[in-house]
Structure formats: structure tokens, C-alpha cells
Write a protein that holds these residues in place. Structure first.
Motif, mmCIF file in Angstrom:
data_model
loop_
_atom_site.group_PDB
_atom_site.id
_atom_site.type_symbol
_atom_site.label_atom_id
_atom_site.label_comp_id
_atom_site.label_asym_id
_atom_site.label_seq_id
_atom_site.Cartn_x
_atom_site.Cartn_y
_atom_site.Cartn_z
ATOM 1 N N GLU A 98 -63.398 30.934 -31.003
ATOM 2 C CA GLU A 98 -63.851 31.924 -30.027
ATOM 3 C C GLU A 98 -62.934 31.943 -28.803
ATOM 4 N N ALA A 99 -62.580 30.768 -28.322
ATOM 5 C CA ALA A 99 -61.741 30.662 -27.126
ATOM 6 C C ALA A 99 -60.312 31.127 -27.385
ATOM 7 N N ASP A 100 -59.842 30.998 -28.626
ATOM 8 C CA ASP A 100 -58.474 31.383 -28.969
ATOM 9 C C ASP A 100 -58.336 32.847 -29.365
ATOM 10 N N ALA A 101 -59.446 33.511 -29.630
ATOM 11 C CA ALA A 101 -59.418 34.853 -30.206
ATOM 12 C C ALA A 101 -58.810 35.885 -29.257
ATOM 13 N N ALA A 102 -58.100 36.840 -29.851
ATOM 14 C CA ALA A 102 -57.598 37.982 -29.089
ATOM 15 C C ALA A 102 -58.686 39.050 -28.993
ATOM 16 N N MET A 103 -59.557 39.102 -30.005
ATOM 17 C CA MET A 103 -60.646 40.075 -29.991
ATOM 18 C C MET A 103 -61.853 39.491 -30.713
ATOM 19 N N LEU A 104 -63.030 39.749 -30.161
ATOM 20 C CA LEU A 104 -64.292 39.340 -30.764
ATOM 21 C C LEU A 104 -65.171 40.575 -30.924
ATOM 22 N N VAL A 105 -65.655 40.793 -32.132
ATOM 23 C CA VAL A 105 -66.580 41.900 -32.386
ATOM 24 C C VAL A 105 -67.863 41.289 -32.920
ATOM 25 N N THR A 106 -68.974 41.512 -32.227
ATOM 26 C CA THR A 106 -70.230 40.902 -32.630
ATOM 27 C C THR A 106 -71.309 41.932 -32.896
ATOM 28 N N TRP A 107 -72.134 41.640 -33.881
ATOM 29 C CA TRP A 107 -73.325 42.442 -34.174
ATOM 30 C C TRP A 107 -74.543 41.545 -33.999
ATOM 31 N N GLN A 108 -75.493 42.011 -33.191
ATOM 32 C CA GLN A 108 -76.743 41.293 -33.009
ATOM 33 C C GLN A 108 -77.899 42.261 -33.226
ATOM 34 N N HIS A 109 -78.839 41.855 -34.061
ATOM 35 C CA HIS A 109 -79.933 42.774 -34.401
ATOM 36 C C HIS A 109 -81.239 42.490 -33.665
ATOM 37 N N SER A 110 -81.348 41.315 -33.014
ATOM 38 C CA SER A 110 -82.636 41.009 -32.388
ATOM 39 C C SER A 110 -82.552 40.406 -30.989
ATOM 40 N N VAL A 111 -81.426 39.799 -30.634
ATOM 41 C CA VAL A 111 -81.294 39.183 -29.300
ATOM 42 C C VAL A 111 -79.958 39.567 -28.670
ATOM 43 N N ILE A 112 -79.839 39.313 -27.389
ATOM 44 C CA ILE A 112 -78.587 39.559 -26.670
ATOM 45 C C ILE A 112 -77.584 38.474 -27.056
ATOM 46 N N PRO A 113 -76.325 38.822 -27.322
ATOM 47 C CA PRO A 113 -75.327 37.817 -27.715
ATOM 48 C C PRO A 113 -75.142 36.719 -26.668
ATOM 49 N N GLY A 114 -74.843 35.518 -27.147
ATOM 50 C CA GLY A 114 -74.735 34.351 -26.273
ATOM 51 C C GLY A 114 -73.720 34.477 -25.167
ATOM 52 N N LEU A 115 -72.598 35.156 -25.414
ATOM 53 C CA LEU A 115 -71.542 35.248 -24.410
ATOM 54 C C LEU A 115 -71.922 36.120 -23.216
ATOM 55 N N VAL A 116 -73.010 36.870 -23.321
ATOM 56 C CA VAL A 116 -73.438 37.690 -22.178
ATOM 57 C C VAL A 116 -74.893 37.401 -21.800
ATOM 58 N N GLN A 117 -75.405 36.264 -22.200
ATOM 59 C CA GLN A 117 -76.763 35.887 -21.822
ATOM 60 C C GLN A 117 -76.805 35.327 -20.401
ATOM 61 N N THR A 118 -77.922 35.545 -19.733
ATOM 62 C CA THR A 118 -78.140 34.915 -18.433
ATOM 63 C C THR A 118 -78.656 33.496 -18.671
ATOM 64 N N PRO A 119 -78.568 32.620 -17.663
ATOM 65 C CA PRO A 119 -79.087 31.253 -17.825
ATOM 66 C C PRO A 119 -80.558 31.212 -18.232
ATOM 67 N N ALA A 120 -81.386 32.078 -17.624
ATOM 68 C CA ALA A 120 -82.820 32.077 -17.943
ATOM 69 C C ALA A 120 -83.066 32.539 -19.371
ATOM 70 N N TYR A 121 -82.346 33.556 -19.808
ATOM 71 C CA TYR A 121 -82.494 34.076 -21.166
ATOM 72 C C TYR A 121 -82.034 33.021 -22.179
ATOM 73 N N ALA A 122 -80.895 32.404 -21.915
ATOM 74 C CA ALA A 122 -80.376 31.378 -22.822
ATOM 75 C C ALA A 122 -81.346 30.208 -22.924
ATOM 76 N N LEU A 123 -81.909 29.809 -21.805
ATOM 77 C CA LEU A 123 -82.844 28.679 -21.793
ATOM 78 C C LEU A 123 -84.089 29.013 -22.628
ATOM 79 N N ALA A 124 -84.569 30.241 -22.521
ATOM 80 C CA ALA A 124 -85.745 30.636 -23.303
ATOM 81 C C ALA A 124 -85.425 30.690 -24.797
#
Length: 272
Positions: A98-124
Motif C-alpha cells: 500500500e505504501a509503495d503503490a503508485a495508485m490504489l483503487v478500492t471498492w467497499q460495499h458496506s463501510v468507509i475505506p480504512g485510509l479515509v476513516q476518522t479515529p472514532a469511526y475506525a475505533l467503532a
């Protein structure tokens, strides 16, 4: 994303390949910087390959073999380490990919992806596991790092998000409101694209969430979430299936601007 499985920091196959590459390079008096220029990688990335901490693609190996006039010996070694025709290693440390990637394309069907989660959302999401939540938030630095902070540049990050994730409750209403507002803010970054996919329930994306990482050398590695454990793969057959799934998902995705408008509407109507 669920916590990753623990893997050894070095794979014997990678170490063996890296050592042989260094021996051949030094025998020819070639510097790492020359290899980096030839392969369009940074010197640090080449060093990681030689230290057995990063995989090398077949294209990379072919270029090095030719440049070092190795007579195919380096390529033969690489192929010997491919027991089933796949690039070594057979496992991948996803955060490093992930850290080395030039591009990341993600599909999420039920939750917000981890790389853009807030601390409170991630904790929950992580059932109040503070250490796991902190580790997830720390990984987000790859999206905003300055080029001089790391050997790689800031990756392009494309998020395809099922509209259900906007209304799927995680934590409190305040947590959801903060999270969606943060998602809009992140979508304003020049390297981040967020598009909501209208949920018709008639596409292959319903089978599971995934991320495809494209590296500097154009090789790809996918991270696929399952109910048992996450899977990392660079098998061409797997990548082909995911590529077709992305085509279907993008055909049902709103534009970037329409996505922001929908998120704002959900915040007002559902979480305020």
C-alpha cells in the motif's frame, strides 16, 4: 479493513534473489542509482529489493539481467523461485504494498475505506481496539505525505463506495456525521477520487470488498476481503476478474461532484 495476518519480515526467496542481484551488480561496478534510473524506481526501492524486503517483477528482472549482461542467470533464478508461475513472494505484507503503490483503487460495499476513516469511526469498526485503530490511522499518512518524506510519491487513490455505506450505522450519529464530512474533505485532495456506486444489487462487487495496488513498474497486487481472512494476490486470473468488476462498478458510479452532493444530503437527512 480487518487486521492483517503477521508474516515474516523477510522471505528466503526474496533474500536469495536480492543477494544474487547485488553480487552481479557489484561485480560489474554498477551503482544502485544506475539501476534506479534504468527501472524508473528510487534508489531506496532498489535497495529494498536487494535487501529482500520488496518483490521484483519479471519486467524489472529482465531489464537488470540485460543491463548487467548476466546471460539470463538472474532471470533464471527469478523463475526458479516461481514455483507456481507467480512472482515471489507468494505472500505480501499489504501495508508495505500500500505504501509503495503508485495508485490504489478500492471498492467497499458496506463501510468507509480504512485510509479515509476518522479515529472514532475506525475505533467503532475495530470494536474499540485502540491499538488497531491507531495503526490504521497512522497508515493514512501515505495520502498526504510530502514527496521528500518517503522514497515514493503520494499515490493516486480512487474510492468506489456503495451508497449503502453512507447510511450503514457505525458508532453514533455524530461518528457518522463526522466521518462523512471527513470523506468529503478527503475527496477534495488532488490525489483522491471518491465516487458513490448506486446499489442495484446486480453487480459482482456484492461478493466482497477489495483494493488493487498498481506499482511504479505497472505490476499489480490485490487485497481481497473475505469472512475468514484477507487474501493478497497478484495472480493474473484474479486480477482479470477484479478488473471486470471495476468496469461494472464504474458504469454505475456517480460523478465526483454528484457524489459530494449525495454525501452532503445524507449527512443532513440521516445524521444531523
Amino acid at each position: 479493513m480487518p487486521p492483517r495476518r503477521q508474516h515474516p519480515r523477510e522471505a528466503p526467496a526474496l533474500v536469495a534473489f536480492g543477494r544474487q542481484m547485488r553480487r552481479l551488480r557489484e561485480a560489474k561496478g554498477v551503482k544502485q542509482e544506475t539501476i534506479a534510473h534504468l527501472t524508473k524506481m528510487s534508489g531506496a526501492q532498489v535497495s529494498r529489493i536487494e535487501n529482500g524486503k520488496r518483490r521484483a517483477s519479471r519486467t524489472f528482472v529482465q531489464l537488470i539481467d540485460d543491463h548487467l549482461e548476466a546471460g539470463g542467470s538472474l532471470l533464471s533464478l527469478w523463475e526458479d523461485l516461481n514455483k507456481d508461475g507467480r512472482p515471489v513472494p507468494i505472500w505480501f505484507d499489504w501495508p508495505e504494498v500500500e505504501a509503495d503503490a503508485a495508485m490504489l483503487v478500492t471498492w467497499q460495499h458496506s463501510v468507509i475505506p480504512g485510509l479515509v476513516q476518522t479515529p472514532a469511526y475506525a475505533l467503532a469498526i475495530l470494536h474499540n481496539n485502540q491499538a488497531a485503530a491507531d495503526a490504521r490511522i497512522a497508515r493514512q499518512a501515505i495520502l498526504t505525505k510530502a514527496p521528500e518524506d518517503d522514497e515514493g510519491s503520494v499515490p493516486t487513490y480512487v474510492i468506489l463506495l456503495n451508497e449503502h455505506a453512507l447510511v450503514n450505522p457505525v458508532g453514533t450519529a455524530e461518528t457518522m456525521r463526522e466521518q462523512l464530512e471527513h470523506l468529503i474533505e478527503m475527496s477534495m485532495l488532488p490525489n483522491v477520487t471518491v465516487q458513490v456506486v448506486l446499489g442495484s444489487g446486480e453487480h459482482d462487487g456484492n461478493t466482497g470488498a477489495f483494493v488493487i495496488a498498481t506499482m511504479d513498474d505497472r505490476s499489480e497486487v490485490a487485497y481481497i476481503e473475505t469472512a475468514v481472512r484477507p487474501i493478497t494476490t497478484d495472480d493474473p486470473a484474479d486480477l482479470s476478474v477484479l478488473a471486470k468488476t471495476l468496469v461494472a462498478l464504474r458504469s454505475q458510479a456517480l460523478t465526483v461532484q454528484m457524489t459530494r452532493e449525495l454525501i452532503r444530503k445524507v449527512v443532513q437527512e440521516k445524521w444531523t
